[in-house]
Scaffold this active site. Structure first.
Site, mmCIF file in Angstrom:
data_model
loop_
_atom_site.group_PDB
_atom_site.id
_atom_site.type_symbol
_atom_site.label_atom_id
_atom_site.label_comp_id
_atom_site.label_asym_id
_atom_site.label_seq_id
_atom_site.Cartn_x
_atom_site.Cartn_y
_atom_site.Cartn_z
ATOM 1 N N HIS A 1 6.532 -6.934 4.789
ATOM 2 C CA HIS A 1 5.372 -6.312 4.143
ATOM 3 C C HIS A 1 5.906 -5.270 3.172
ATOM 4 O O HIS A 1 6.602 -4.333 3.561
ATOM 5 C CB HIS A 1 4.440 -5.660 5.158
ATOM 6 N N CYS A 2 5.587 -5.448 1.894
ATOM 7 C CA CYS A 2 6.147 -4.599 0.843
ATOM 8 C C CYS A 2 5.205 -3.432 0.546
ATOM 9 O O CYS A 2 4.066 -3.654 0.119
ATOM 10 C CB CYS A 2 6.380 -5.426 -0.422
#
Length: 378
Positions: free
Chosen positions: A107-108
């Site tokens: 998850h960026c």
């Protein structure tokens, strides 16, 4: 270690500010003073490709499982209680996006979105265009600084003060962005293109190697082989299993195979799509993200050796569960094979290094939770 922001919106605000400040500021204060119009247009084109790729990386869903997905018999059956469905191979439930993500990489925080199967090409192109644009700007700034330095004895009114100030501020900032994004881009290429793995799968490979070095993996792999391939439990294979556990010490790569790794070109085609679409802003990967081709090593053949049966186990081969630790008091027995000799030594347990998969962390201090995975759904 992945960045965690107190206010998630900063993950979009900071890159947006940097792209605007460095890109448009450099154009207005520096490039417009001496660069030809065609070169200025080329620079703006690269800048526009950054914006487009960034937008697609943010807004494109990373991919969710097909409705009523049923796992094939050759993978682990992992049921997500939150989505109330089975997770396809290589998928994980993201605690932030609140969905199961196909081939979840991480998850960026800088896109406020997961990087997964469907938007991985957009994310990689975003990094690529940043590197291209900042590299071009770095060369232009370096030449301009050198030119001004050569003319340093001229009166000050020959150069705009605004250009000198912006060169002083933007040059180190642009160099910093170029360096950090290049490192991230190379890490993505190394993981996904060179080795065919997501960041989570690379983390899992490190975890398995740690289990192997501590002597806790082999027994688990053998148990899984008997459970998944009961017909392979022949007299010879039982004898080989006993030797692996007591006498013979196999290498890590003789027992663990990453089934989704092919050659470099095939990996690139799988994750980025056809070669003529690699730089196309809307290029997508090959396949549907629910099922993936596997290399020849992972193919099960009943008449093969025990090692081949172990290598054909689904990923991860330990099933994602940590085997029981061989504890002797407060210490742990570790077995290693160095120069053909088996070494056994007692080690004090390291906090977190002998924990379950959900709590284990690698040498970078990264745990499964740091990649955005909802560990309760694993």
């Amino acid at each position: 270690m992945p960045v965690k922001l107190r206010w998630p919106w900063l993950g979009i605000a900071i890159p947006t500010f940097l792209i605007s400040f460095i890109g448009y500021g450099a154009h207005y204060f520096i490039l417009s003073n001496f660069l030809s119009v065609p070169k200025q247009i080329t620079f703006e084109f690269c800048l526009s490709m950054i914006w487009l790729s960034y937008y697609l990386a943010i807004c494109t869903n990373p991919g969710r499982p097909l409705p009523n997905y049923k796992p094939p018999p050759d993978i682990w059956r992992n049921f997500c209680k939150k989505c109330q469905s089975y997770k396809p191979e290589r998928s994980h439930h993201c605690k932030t996006c609140n969905q199961c993500v196909l081939m979840m990489d991480h998850h960026c925080p800088w896109t406020m979105n997961c990087v997964g199967f469907a938007n991985y090409p957009h994310f990689l192109r975003f990094l690529f265009w940043i590197i291209v644009t900042t590299s071009v700007l770095f060369c232009i700034q370096a030449k301009r600084i050198y030119f001004i330095w050569q003319q340093r004895h001229l009166p000050g009114y020959f150069f705009k003060k605004s250009e000198l100030i912006f060169l002083t501020i933007s040059s180190p900032l642009n160099s910093f962005v170029l360096l950090t994004i290049t490192i991230l881009f190379l890490r993505c290429l190394f993981n996904q293109i060179l080795n065919g793995r997501s960041q989570i799968e690379s983390w899992d490979m490190d975890r398995l190697e740690s289990l192997f070095n501590s002597g806790r993996l082999t027994q688990k792999l053998i148990d899984n082989t008997w459970r998944i391939y009961p017909e392979s439990r022949s007299f010879q294979n039982k004898k080989d299993a006993e030797e692996h556990l007591t006498k013979k010490r196999p290498r890590f790569d003789e027992l663990v195979n990453f089934p989704y790794d092919f050659d470099l070109y095939t990996n690139a085609l799988l994750y980025l799509g056809p070669i003529h679409l690699w730089l196309w802003p809307y290029g997508v990967p090959t396949g549907d993200g629910n099922n993936f081709p596997k290399n020849g090593i992972s193919k099960y053949e009943a008449n093969s050796s025990l090692e081949d049966h172990i290598l054909s186990l689904p990923w991860p081969p330990d099933g994602g569960k940590t085997n029981t630790v061989f504890n002797h008091g407060s210490s742990t027995i570790e077995m290693r094979n160095e120069s053909g000799e088996q070494l056994i030594r007692t080690r004090l347990p390291q906090n977190g290094r002998h924990a379950s998969r959900e709590k284990w962390y690698n040498d970078w201090g990264e745990s499964l939770d740091d990649f955005g995975v909802d560990v309760d759904m694993e």
